[in-house]
Scaffold this motif. Sequence first.
Motif, PDB file in Angstrom:
ATOM      1  N   UNK A   1       0.828  -1.200   0.000  1.00  0.00           N
ATOM      2  CA  UNK A   1       0.000   0.000   0.000  1.00  0.00           C
ATOM      3  C   UNK A   1       0.864   1.253   0.000  1.00  0.00           C
ATOM      4  N   UNK A   2       1.915   1.241   0.814  1.00  0.00           N
ATOM      5  CA  UNK A   2       2.721   2.458   0.913  1.00  0.00           C
ATOM      6  C   UNK A   2       3.700   2.591  -0.253  1.00  0.00           C
ATOM      7  N   UNK A   3       4.152   1.457  -0.810  1.00  0.00           N
ATOM      8  CA  UNK A   3       5.191   1.564  -1.840  1.00  0.00           C
ATOM      9  C   UNK A   3       4.635   1.597  -3.257  1.00  0.00           C
ATOM     10  N   UNK A   4       3.545   0.853  -3.499  1.00  0.00           N
ATOM     11  CA  UNK A   4       3.078   0.720  -4.874  1.00  0.00           C
ATOM     12  C   UNK A   4       1.648   1.226  -5.064  1.00  0.00           C
ATOM     13  N   UNK A   5       0.719   0.661  -4.320  1.00  0.00           N
ATOM     14  CA  UNK A   5      -0.673   1.066  -4.464  1.00  0.00           C
ATOM     15  C   UNK A   5      -1.422   0.165  -5.426  1.00  0.00           C
ATOM     16  N   UNK A   6      -2.670   0.542  -5.708  1.00  0.00           N
ATOM     17  CA  UNK A   6      -3.515  -0.298  -6.550  1.00  0.00           C
ATOM     18  C   UNK A   6      -3.994   0.470  -7.761  1.00  0.00           C
TER      19      UNK A   6
ATOM     20  N   UNK B   1       0.271  -0.090 -12.519  1.00  0.00           N
ATOM     21  CA  UNK B   1       1.019   0.419 -11.375  1.00  0.00           C
ATOM     22  C   UNK B   1       2.497   0.307 -11.696  1.00  0.00           C
ATOM     23  N   UNK B   2       3.284   0.974 -10.856  1.00  0.00           N
ATOM     24  CA  UNK B   2       4.727   0.930 -11.067  1.00  0.00           C
ATOM     25  C   UNK B   2       5.276  -0.254 -10.290  1.00  0.00           C
ATOM     26  N   UNK B   3       5.415  -1.387 -10.952  1.00  0.00           N
ATOM     27  CA  UNK B   3       5.933  -2.574 -10.278  1.00  0.00           C
ATOM     28  C   UNK B   3       7.404  -2.366  -9.955  1.00  0.00           C
ATOM     29  N   UNK B   4       7.789  -2.654  -8.690  1.00  0.00           N
ATOM     30  CA  UNK B   4       9.180  -2.388  -8.315  1.00  0.00           C
ATOM     31  C   UNK B   4      10.180  -3.308  -9.017  1.00  0.00           C
TER      32      UNK B   4
END
Lengths: 336, 313
Positions: free
Chosen positions: A179-184, A188-191
Amino acid sequence: MKTILKLLLTVTIILSCHAGNAAEMLNGAGATFPYPVYSAWAYDYNKITGVQLNYQSIGSGGGQRQITERTVDFGASDDPLSPDKLQKDGLLQFPAVVGGVVPVVNIEGVQSGQIRLTSETLCKIFLGDIKYWDDKKLTDNNSGVKLPHSEITVVYRSDGSGTTAIFTNYLDQTCADWKSKVGAGKAVKFPIGIGGKGNEGVANYVKRTQSSIGYVEFAYAKQNKLAHVQLRNAAGTFVEPGFESFEDAAETGDFDPKKDFYLWLANAPGKNSWPIAGATFILLAKDKKDVNMRVVKFFEWAFKNGDNKAKELIYVPLPASLKEKVRGYWKEKGIY
Amino acid sequence: MASLYKKNPVDLLFSSITAIASFSVIVFIVGIFYVLLSESLPAISRFGVLNFITSTDWNPVRESFGAATNIYGTFITTTLSLLIAVPVAVGIAIFVTEIAPNFLKGPIGGAIELLAAIPSIIYGMWGFFTLSPIMSTYIEPALKNSLGKLPVLEILFRGTPMGIDLLTASIILSIMIIPFTASISRDAFNLTPAVVKESAYALGATRWEVVKNIVIPYSKLGVFGGVVLSLGRALGETMAVAFVLGNNHRITTSLLDAAATITVTLANEFTEADTDIYLSSLFYLALVLFVMSFVTLAIAKFFLLRAERKYSR
């Protein structure tokens, strides 16, 4: 001159025929995911009633935009619109079919359904925190399975999609780090990882890349015979993906007609619920009552007669209880 | 002229129809530019011009958009594909104009034109199902084990060879642009006056010397124009690349990494762009590409004109 007149006459005749048929036409546009089932239903419906349903699979975003601008009779969207947004644009919303997203793996020596994941381990794999298949967090839940020490390759959808939206919403709701790093969202910006275009792209990469994990719509996992995982759901049981567990999710999920069925069907509470599921929705324009009644007639027919066809195409029909809720919603809005 | 029209109404009608057809092209271009500009206004006012072009962040969830990764991917795939395609294409053109016996010129020319006629989606599918597995199992591991071991070149070959990367995309692109460069180079080579070539042969020059000292110097501007036209094509190519590039919004030094180009991002994300600023940013990207293509084609035109003027003298 004569030829021109003839031509004009022909054009007029063709146009008037078209206008005559227009009363028997329904135009819809939107999500690509339910396109095969809508068009199969439309084909059967046309044979019985003569009503022609023309559905353009231009994507959920396009579906929302077109119904907002009232250029189609109904829109279709994989992601639910919030009641506020619906109110603002004068729209109605109800679910039509349910889909499930399945994490699929390609690990040497691991059969389909053998490896068990939790929301925590799945999230850590997709964040890149778990790098090897024999990580302790994974082996804890998989005592009977021999996991190799090989580096995990993550495969995600490179194009914007409802599949990604359902998948990331699940991670977003169950995993604080995600939730804090990527979101829904639909994109999305996949790490970490590599992107495949479309469900077929992801399925293909996973199939030919050793030690990989990806997520696809259930139908693609089945058709490509990919090894799926078992997931621990909200009730704490490990479940297999399938019609039963998707239906259970749809049944126990908190679809509320008062909120226009606004729900991301992630982590449904049922004992046998598959945790990564989602409904695909139909959007109607509030001010077009006559049209809405004809659209509703079609979906009522599909709810009654279309379940087998849907299952044939590996879609999950709405469970009976949810269909009743939808009918209640139609009645309340005066379009049933 | 005006008096001529008065005499003959058919002539007037004919002239107006051709004029309307020609001006409609300009109207279309201006119209497209206007639509791109007006649709991207929200994104322009939110992200600015310089910030948008230099920002590497492309995050639909946080609604933060920057074009740098896309521009970078477009730049790399285009450059790399030109590096592969131009030598091959010029070789083809030399063979067809100077070396091949007459009975071979037709079939080879036809084959090149056929290559240009294949729809790009077919290149994409072929790239995805055929080329990419070959790349990931044979070519890329081989590159990694040879060039990838060298000290500086090593950064170009980092990561796992997946076959979905800048290298595969560039190879597909190069195959697609070979016909353009080859046929324009061929035409430019054919412009070399036969008298000059024959004089060189008469002086005892070899074929290699004729090509090197006469044909290429004579036609280099024309060839350059052809290269820039191919560049325009490579800049805008979408479907062939969309399948094998992975749409990865990161700037990477490795050719074995997935990336994104402007067109690939548009093709992948347009359908599901749900928020207004997302859609506007995609239009903004398209505007950037429009300007890039416009500038490249203008340069190409400039060089072609110069080349033509030189030959006509």
